[in-house]
Design an enzyme around this catalytic site. Structure first.
Site, mmCIF file in Angstrom:
data_model
loop_
_atom_site.group_PDB
_atom_site.id
_atom_site.type_symbol
_atom_site.label_atom_id
_atom_site.label_comp_id
_atom_site.label_asym_id
_atom_site.label_seq_id
_atom_site.Cartn_x
_atom_site.Cartn_y
_atom_site.Cartn_z
ATOM 1 N N SER A 177 0.704 -1.057 0.193
ATOM 2 C CA SER A 177 -0.174 -0.148 -0.313
ATOM 3 C C SER A 177 0.840 1.774 -0.219
ATOM 4 O O SER A 177 2.068 0.914 0.002
ATOM 5 C CB SER A 177 -1.052 -0.339 1.098
ATOM 6 O OG SER A 177 -0.076 0.610 2.943
ATOM 7 N N LYS A 178 0.037 2.125 0.178
ATOM 8 C CA LYS A 178 1.017 3.643 0.092
ATOM 9 C C LYS A 178 1.886 3.801 0.860
ATOM 10 O O LYS A 178 2.980 4.409 1.324
ATOM 11 C CB LYS A 178 0.143 4.932 0.001
ATOM 12 C CG LYS A 178 -0.575 4.419 1.061
ATOM 13 C CD LYS A 178 -2.159 5.624 1.028
ATOM 14 C CE LYS A 178 -2.853 5.726 1.240
ATOM 15 N NZ LYS A 178 -4.050 6.590 0.769
ATOM 16 N N ARG A 179 1.814 3.121 2.110
ATOM 17 C CA ARG A 179 2.744 3.040 3.347
ATOM 18 C C ARG A 179 3.889 1.885 3.011
ATOM 19 O O ARG A 179 5.150 3.052 3.214
ATOM 20 C CB ARG A 179 2.569 1.821 4.173
ATOM 21 C CG ARG A 179 1.455 1.906 5.163
ATOM 22 C CD ARG A 179 1.034 1.563 6.618
ATOM 23 N NE ARG A 179 -0.009 0.307 6.367
ATOM 24 C CZ ARG A 179 0.403 -0.914 5.793
ATOM 25 N NH1 ARG A 179 1.063 -1.283 6.855
ATOM 26 N NH2 ARG A 179 -0.256 -1.788 5.243
#
Ligand code: GLU
Length: 326
Positions: A251-253
């Site tokens: 994910s964008k993490r």
């Protein structure tokens, strides 16, 4: 003529997982000599960001993925941005309502908030809706409505299993009522993902939907919507997700897994594509390759079912292909 699509939600930078889904959807269509559609799924306005949509288009082009129809190039079934297609969704909604598929639900909002968000599988919704408002008497409904709180609208699942043949996952059967009656319009009037996607895929004449595994369990809902609207059901293929080194879904993490980070680090697109092709089981080695050079040999049947783990270039040199363990 095969028509496929990639339908990103512009709520974050494109990462390797999205890029892989886009690549596979594009390869399937290009291999068949079909048409590829790009659609921006931004109905959930607070989370969607126009600058990110532009960045996604740019990243896709950088990877060597092109499209015949999309927000920037137009096409016969536009507009290709969901926030501009509200009339179509209202029309579909009207038809579902007239045919008796929907009922108002007055239950608490908190669980409804997730519905128009980029879906992460039904698991993310919590327990299946028990159907509380489905069986309200007319009198009850009038009384609830009189309190002034707007209801959401739910689709009443028919009492039958839903089966389909997934192009990657194989034969699927979901039992009657799986997931519970789902929301097609939130109390705040925002149309849910399921209805928007079905209305769009039908209107855009999509024959083949290839997307991430997280949407596999949304598919029976969408099939029921296609049927309830009297629309042809496309073929489906769900490809495994990519996971980060922490075992979480990419994910964008995972900042270093974004295409933007790879571009900024000076990595050539062929290297990224080569890595994705290898992770997907399309090539024996993660050697650099242009997306266009994968078209001729593409076979959906070769796509691995194993969810793959992405290690950042720093940790594992994975993207460079210099440090694979096999
Ligand atoms: N917009 C969805 C997402 O980005 C994908 C929808 C679909 O492919 O059906 O997760």
């Amino acid at each position: 003529m095969m028509r496929g699509r990639f339908a990103p939600t512009p709520s974050g930078l494109m990462h390797l997982g999205n890029a892989r889904t886009a690549l596979l959807a594009w390869l399937q269509v290009r291999r068949a000599g079909g048409q590829f559609v790009l659609r921006i799924e931004d109905i959930d306005k607070p989370r969607a960001r126009p600058d990110l949509a532009a960045q996604i288009l740019d990243d896709l082009r950088w990877l060597g993925i092109d499209w015949d129809e999309g927000p920037d190039v137009g096409g016969p079934y536009g507009p290709y941005t969901q926030s501009e297609r509200a009339d179509l969704y209202r029309e579909a909604l009207g038809r579902l309502e007239a045919a008796g598929w929907l009922y108002p639900c007055y239950c608490s909002r908190s669980e409804l908030m997730a519905i128009a968000s980029a879906p992460h599988g039904l698991g993310a919704e919590g327990p299946a809706y028990p159907g509380t408002c489905r069986h309200l008497t007319a009198e009850h409904r009038t009384r609830r409505a009189a309190r002034g709180k707007a209801p959401s609208l739910r689709f009443a699942l028919p009492d039958e299993p839903v089966s389909f043949a997934d192009g990657v996952a194989g034969p699927q059967t979901f039992p009657p009522g799986a997931g519970g009656d789902f929301v097609v319009v939130r109390a705040d009037g925002i149309v849910g993902y399921q209805l928007a996607v079905v209305a769009d895929d039908a209107a855009m004449q999509i024959t083949d939907v290839l997307r991430g595994w997280d949407l596999l369990d949304s598919t029976p809902r969408q099939i029921l919507l296609f049927r309830a609207l009297g629309l042809p059901v496309p073929r489906f293929a769900h490809v495994p997700l990519l996971f980060g080194p922490d075992g979480q879904r990419l994910s964008k993490r995972h900042g270093s897994a974004t295409i933007a980070a790879m571009r900024a680090a000076g990595m050539p697109p062929e290297r990224v594509v080569g890595h994705l092709a290898h992770l997907s089981g399309l090539t024996d080695r993660p050697e650099p390759v242009r997306a266009a050079d994968l078209v001729a040999g593409f076979d959906l049947g070769r796509v691995t079912l194993e969810p793959a783990t992405y290690r950042s270039p720093r940790d594992g040199q994975d993207v460079t292909g210099a440090d694979r363990d096999h």
